[in-house]
Write a protein that holds these residues in place. Structure first.
Motif, PDB file in Angstrom:
ATOM      1  N   TYR A   1       0.837  -1.202   0.000  1.00 62.96           N
ATOM      2  CA  TYR A   1       0.000   0.000   0.000  1.00 62.96           C
ATOM      3  C   TYR A   1       0.868   1.247   0.000  1.00 62.96           C
ATOM      4  N   ASP A   2       0.489   2.214  -0.838  1.00 60.71           N
ATOM      5  CA  ASP A   2       1.130   3.524  -0.873  1.00 60.71           C
ATOM      6  C   ASP A   2       0.092   4.533  -0.389  1.00 60.71           C
ATOM      7  N   PRO A   3       0.203   4.992   0.869  1.00 63.04           N
ATOM      8  CA  PRO A   3      -0.821   5.888   1.407  1.00 63.04           C
ATOM      9  C   PRO A   3      -0.904   7.238   0.692  1.00 63.04           C
ATOM     10  N   ALA A   4       0.224   7.762   0.235  1.00 61.99           N
ATOM     11  CA  ALA A   4       0.210   9.054  -0.455  1.00 61.99           C
ATOM     12  C   ALA A   4      -0.572   8.968  -1.761  1.00 61.99           C
ATOM     13  N   ALA A   5      -0.429   7.867  -2.468  1.00 63.06           N
ATOM     14  CA  ALA A   5      -1.122   7.682  -3.747  1.00 63.06           C
ATOM     15  C   ALA A   5      -2.463   6.966  -3.582  1.00 63.06           C
TER      16      ALA A   5
ATOM     17  N   ALA B   1      -6.756   4.178   3.370  1.00 61.97           N
ATOM     18  CA  ALA B   1      -5.839   3.460   4.259  1.00 61.97           C
ATOM     19  C   ALA B   1      -6.601   2.479   5.150  1.00 61.97           C
ATOM     20  N   ARG B   2      -7.817   2.820   5.529  1.00 63.45           N
ATOM     21  CA  ARG B   2      -8.637   1.953   6.371  1.00 63.45           C
ATOM     22  C   ARG B   2      -8.860   0.598   5.710  1.00 63.45           C
TER      23      ARG B   2
ATOM     24  N   ALA C   1      -7.635  -8.915   8.333  1.00 63.98           N
ATOM     25  CA  ALA C   1      -8.772  -9.813   8.120  1.00 63.98           C
ATOM     26  C   ALA C   1      -8.416 -11.267   8.415  1.00 63.98           C
ATOM     27  N   GLU C   2      -9.374 -11.983   8.976  1.00 63.87           N
ATOM     28  CA  GLU C   2      -9.200 -13.414   9.218  1.00 63.87           C
ATOM     29  C   GLU C   2      -9.045 -14.148   7.894  1.00 63.87           C
TER      30      GLU C   2
ATOM     31  N   ARG D   1     -15.055  -6.448  -0.115  1.00 65.47           N
ATOM     32  CA  ARG D   1     -14.796  -5.027   0.103  1.00 65.47           C
ATOM     33  C   ARG D   1     -13.949  -4.329  -0.957  1.00 65.47           C
ATOM     34  N   ILE D   2     -13.313  -5.090  -1.851  1.00 68.10           N
ATOM     35  CA  ILE D   2     -12.408  -4.461  -2.815  1.00 68.10           C
ATOM     36  C   ILE D   2     -12.816  -4.749  -4.257  1.00 68.10           C
TER      37      ILE D   2
END
Length: 73
Positions: free
Chosen positions: A16-20, A40-41, A49-50, A59-60
């Motif tokens: 994960y890239d939080p800025a982007a 980010a969440r 996640a389990e 969710r994605i």
């Protein structure tokens, strides 16, 4: 982007890239995909996640624009 290995039958690693706001997923036996505009969440929840595969499906997948990574497999 650095990815962290996960214990999943669907995903091999997650980055994960939080800025982007870019989520990078490496699938087992497949390529790497980049998902745009991911909060980010969502990354935190996926990582905790389990079932990473179930979280991805619920969710994605289908919620964020994605493309096959040019730098991944």
């Amino acid at each position: 982007m650095d990815r962290t290995a996960v214990d999943s039958s669907v995903l091999r690693s997650v980055g994960y890239d939080p800025a982007a706001r870019l989520l990078e997923l490496e699938f087992t036996g497949g390529p790497v995909y980049e998902y745009a505009g991911v909060p980010a969440r969502v990354h935190r929840e996926l990582s905790a996640a389990e079932s990473h595969g179930r979280y991805f499906v619920r969710r994605i997948r289908g919620r964020y624009a994605y493309r096959r990574s040019a730098t991944g497999r």
